[in-house]
Scaffold this motif. Sequence first.
Motif, PDB file in Angstrom:
ATOM      1  N   THR A 147      56.081  40.123  81.420  1.00 22.56           N
ATOM      2  CA  THR A 147      56.539  38.655  81.453  1.00 22.56           C
ATOM      3  C   THR A 147      56.400  37.835  82.747  1.00 22.56           C
ATOM      4  OG1 THR A 147      58.495  39.269  80.137  1.00 22.56           O
ATOM      5  CG2 THR A 147      58.522  37.031  80.985  1.00 22.56           C
ATOM      6  N   GLU A 148      55.872  36.677  82.641  1.00 19.41           N
ATOM      7  CA  GLU A 148      55.430  35.755  83.512  1.00 19.41           C
ATOM      8  C   GLU A 148      56.575  34.923  84.037  1.00 19.41           C
ATOM      9  OE1 GLU A 148      53.490  34.457  86.801  1.00 19.41           O
ATOM     10  OE2 GLU A 148      52.706  35.759  85.390  1.00 19.41           O
ATOM     11  N   PHE A 149      57.146  34.668  85.208  1.00 19.90           N
ATOM     12  CA  PHE A 149      58.345  34.066  86.024  1.00 19.90           C
ATOM     13  C   PHE A 149      57.651  32.939  87.051  1.00 19.90           C
ATOM     14  CE2 PHE A 149      60.641  37.356  83.688  1.00 19.90           C
ATOM     15  CZ  PHE A 149      61.856  36.725  83.260  1.00 19.90           C
ATOM     16  N   SER A 150      56.879  32.879  86.799  1.00 18.56           N
ATOM     17  CA  SER A 150      55.979  31.739  87.951  1.00 18.56           C
ATOM     18  C   SER A 150      56.531  30.329  87.522  1.00 18.56           C
ATOM     19  CB  SER A 150      54.564  31.869  87.816  1.00 18.56           C
ATOM     20  OG  SER A 150      54.075  31.592  86.823  1.00 18.56           O
ATOM     21  N   ARG A 151      56.957  30.056  86.472  1.00 15.31           N
ATOM     22  CA  ARG A 151      57.382  28.778  85.805  1.00 15.31           C
ATOM     23  C   ARG A 151      58.835  28.646  85.656  1.00 15.31           C
ATOM     24  NH1 ARG A 151      52.398  26.614  82.069  1.00 15.31           N
ATOM     25  NH2 ARG A 151      50.661  27.826  83.127  1.00 15.31           N
ATOM     26  N   ALA A 152      59.463  29.784  85.479  1.00 15.74           N
ATOM     27  CA  ALA A 152      60.666  29.772  84.795  1.00 15.74           C
ATOM     28  C   ALA A 152      61.534  31.031  85.482  1.00 15.74           C
ATOM     29  CB  ALA A 152      60.819  29.659  83.286  1.00 15.74           C
ATOM     30  N   ASP A 153      62.800  30.552  85.829  1.00 16.67           N
ATOM     31  CA  ASP A 153      63.501  32.083  86.218  1.00 16.67           C
ATOM     32  C   ASP A 153      64.468  32.465  85.116  1.00 16.67           C
ATOM     33  OD1 ASP A 153      65.367  29.830  85.892  1.00 16.67           O
ATOM     34  OD2 ASP A 153      66.412  30.040  87.827  1.00 16.67           O
ATOM     35  N   ARG A 154      64.245  31.979  84.005  1.00 12.53           N
ATOM     36  CA  ARG A 154      64.752  32.539  82.871  1.00 12.53           C
ATOM     37  C   ARG A 154      64.159  32.336  81.631  1.00 12.53           C
ATOM     38  NH1 ARG A 154      70.282  30.258  85.146  1.00 12.53           N
ATOM     39  NH2 ARG A 154      68.991  28.322  84.650  1.00 12.53           N
ATOM     40  N   ILE A 155      64.124  33.240  80.881  1.00 13.87           N
ATOM     41  CA  ILE A 155      63.513  32.750  79.324  1.00 13.87           C
ATOM     42  C   ILE A 155      64.590  33.235  78.342  1.00 13.87           C
ATOM     43  CG2 ILE A 155      61.935  34.083  77.938  1.00 13.87           C
ATOM     44  CD1 ILE A 155      60.205  34.699  80.443  1.00 13.87           C
ATOM     45  N   LEU A 156      64.551  32.381  77.175  1.00 14.83           N
ATOM     46  CA  LEU A 156      65.620  32.725  76.224  1.00 14.83           C
ATOM     47  C   LEU A 156      64.734  33.000  74.837  1.00 14.83           C
ATOM     48  CD1 LEU A 156      68.439  32.444  74.595  1.00 14.83           C
ATOM     49  CD2 LEU A 156      67.717  30.072  74.224  1.00 14.83           C
ATOM     50  N   GLY A 157      64.927  34.393  74.474  1.00 14.71           N
ATOM     51  CA  GLY A 157      64.455  34.969  73.296  1.00 14.71           C
ATOM     52  C   GLY A 157      65.396  34.973  72.087  1.00 14.71           C
ATOM     53  N   ILE A 158      64.917  34.350  71.054  1.00  6.06           N
ATOM     54  CA  ILE A 158      65.596  34.100  69.942  1.00  6.06           C
ATOM     55  C   ILE A 158      64.943  34.859  68.804  1.00  6.06           C
ATOM     56  CG2 ILE A 158      67.017  32.202  70.743  1.00  6.06           C
ATOM     57  CD1 ILE A 158      65.053  30.476  68.754  1.00  6.06           C
ATOM     58  N   ASP A 159      65.584  35.265  67.723  1.00  4.51           N
ATOM     59  CA  ASP A 159      64.956  35.858  66.295  1.00  4.51           C
ATOM     60  C   ASP A 159      66.184  35.645  65.426  1.00  4.51           C
ATOM     61  OD1 ASP A 159      63.105  36.918  64.684  1.00  4.51           O
ATOM     62  OD2 ASP A 159      63.124  38.958  65.570  1.00  4.51           O
ATOM     63  N   GLU A 160      65.789  35.645  64.133  1.00  8.39           N
ATOM     64  CA  GLU A 160      66.502  35.559  62.884  1.00  8.39           C
ATOM     65  C   GLU A 160      66.098  36.265  62.020  1.00  8.39           C
ATOM     66  OE1 GLU A 160      64.119  34.191  60.323  1.00  8.39           O
ATOM     67  OE2 GLU A 160      63.550  33.717  62.356  1.00  8.39           O
ATOM     68  N   SER A 161      67.024  36.952  61.024  1.00  7.20           N
ATOM     69  CA  SER A 161      66.727  37.662  59.924  1.00  7.20           C
ATOM     70  C   SER A 161      67.553  37.434  58.533  1.00  7.20           C
ATOM     71  CB  SER A 161      67.076  39.241  60.380  1.00  7.20           C
ATOM     72  OG  SER A 161      66.671  39.984  59.225  1.00  7.20           O
ATOM     73  N   GLY A 162      66.944  37.375  57.639  1.00  5.27           N
ATOM     74  CA  GLY A 162      67.935  37.117  56.281  1.00  5.27           C
ATOM     75  C   GLY A 162      67.725  35.709  55.894  1.00  5.27           C
ATOM     76  N   LYS A 163      68.155  35.112  54.891  1.00  8.35           N
ATOM     77  CA  LYS A 163      67.995  33.879  54.201  1.00  8.35           C
ATOM     78  C   LYS A 163      69.463  32.957  54.441  1.00  8.35           C
ATOM     79  CE  LYS A 163      64.385  35.006  51.189  1.00  8.35           C
ATOM     80  NZ  LYS A 163      63.547  34.799  50.157  1.00  8.35           N
ATOM     81  N   GLY A 164      70.466  33.727  54.263  1.00  7.93           N
ATOM     82  CA  GLY A 164      71.630  32.805  54.223  1.00  7.93           C
ATOM     83  C   GLY A 164      72.152  32.372  52.926  1.00  7.93           C
ATOM     84  N   ASP A 165      71.309  32.922  51.898  1.00  2.00           N
ATOM     85  CA  ASP A 165      71.649  32.734  50.308  1.00  2.00           C
ATOM     86  C   ASP A 165      72.538  33.754  49.679  1.00  2.00           C
ATOM     87  OD1 ASP A 165      70.200  34.724  49.713  1.00  2.00           O
ATOM     88  OD2 ASP A 165      68.372  33.328  49.270  1.00  2.00           O
ATOM     89  N   PHE A 166      72.822  33.765  48.444  1.00  2.00           N
ATOM     90  CA  PHE A 166      73.562  34.790  47.750  1.00  2.00           C
ATOM     91  C   PHE A 166      73.126  35.960  47.881  1.00  2.00           C
ATOM     92  CE2 PHE A 166      71.023  35.350  44.097  1.00  2.00           C
ATOM     93  CZ  PHE A 166      70.274  34.241  43.960  1.00  2.00           C
ATOM     94  N   LEU A 167      71.860  36.316  48.409  1.00  2.00           N
ATOM     95  CA  LEU A 167      71.375  37.661  48.591  1.00  2.00           C
ATOM     96  C   LEU A 167      71.823  38.190  49.663  1.00  2.00           C
ATOM     97  CD1 LEU A 167      67.873  37.381  47.126  1.00  2.00           C
ATOM     98  CD2 LEU A 167      69.875  38.157  46.019  1.00  2.00           C
ATOM     99  N   GLY A 168      72.309  37.556  50.888  1.00  2.00           N
ATOM    100  CA  GLY A 168      72.785  38.098  52.148  1.00  2.00           C
ATOM    101  C   GLY A 168      72.827  37.086  53.064  1.00  2.00           C
ATOM    102  N   PRO A 169      73.268  37.304  54.237  1.00  2.00           N
ATOM    103  CA  PRO A 169      73.443  36.427  55.142  1.00  2.00           C
ATOM    104  C   PRO A 169      72.142  36.020  56.199  1.00  2.00           C
ATOM    105  CG  PRO A 169      74.512  38.686  55.907  1.00  2.00           C
ATOM    106  CD  PRO A 169      73.983  38.594  54.754  1.00  2.00           C
ATOM    107  N   LEU A 170      72.137  34.912  56.828  1.00  2.00           N
ATOM    108  CA  LEU A 170      71.265  34.944  57.766  1.00  2.00           C
ATOM    109  C   LEU A 170      71.955  35.004  59.353  1.00  2.00           C
ATOM    110  CD1 LEU A 170      68.655  33.386  58.782  1.00  2.00           C
ATOM    111  CD2 LEU A 170      69.808  31.168  58.873  1.00  2.00           C
ATOM    112  N   VAL A 171      71.153  36.029  59.985  1.00  2.00           N
ATOM    113  CA  VAL A 171      71.789  36.439  61.346  1.00  2.00           C
ATOM    114  C   VAL A 171      70.848  35.701  62.500  1.00  2.00           C
ATOM    115  CG1 VAL A 171      72.350  38.187  62.709  1.00  2.00           C
ATOM    116  CG2 VAL A 171      72.700  38.366  60.537  1.00  2.00           C
ATOM    117  N   ILE A 172      71.273  34.998  63.275  1.00  2.00           N
ATOM    118  CA  ILE A 172      70.228  34.502  64.411  1.00  2.00           C
ATOM    119  C   ILE A 172      70.822  34.993  65.772  1.00  2.00           C
ATOM    120  CG2 ILE A 172      69.782  32.174  65.691  1.00  2.00           C
ATOM    121  CD1 ILE A 172      70.638  30.898  62.972  1.00  2.00           C
ATOM    122  N   ALA A 173      70.170  35.541  66.571  1.00  2.00           N
ATOM    123  CA  ALA A 173      70.586  36.098  67.970  1.00  2.00           C
ATOM    124  C   ALA A 173      69.480  35.742  68.982  1.00  2.00           C
ATOM    125  CB  ALA A 173      70.468  37.697  67.798  1.00  2.00           C
ATOM    126  N   GLY A 174      70.295  35.488  69.974  1.00  2.00           N
ATOM    127  CA  GLY A 174      69.384  35.279  71.379  1.00  2.00           C
ATOM    128  C   GLY A 174      69.826  35.934  72.503  1.00  2.00           C
TER     129      GLY A 174
END
Length: 86
Positions: A1-28
């Motif tokens: 990971t390159e930190f020359s321009r930033a001292d922190r990086i936020l990584g996010i991802d999601e899984s699912g749809k949030g519909d009646f088939l199951g939840p949507l999960v978002i994490a960072g």
Amino acid sequence: TEFSRADRILGIDESGKGDFLGPLVIAGVLVDLAGSRFLADYNVRDSKKISDNKVIELSKLIKEKLVHNFKVINYEMNMSLHITSL
């Protein structure tokens, strides 16, 4: 990971749809230089290439060592968000 321009990086991802088939999960995870080294020590690069057992093991370590948060959006919450945004 390159930190020359930033001292922190936020990584996010999601899984699912949030519909009646199951939840949507978002994490960072907020990663600084020390966190980047920690992840490199465990060879974390692409979660899709890590076994389920390793993901479970790593999730415990990440929760202990790094700034993180997640949100679960279920069907009812998803629908109320759509209704209130109309």
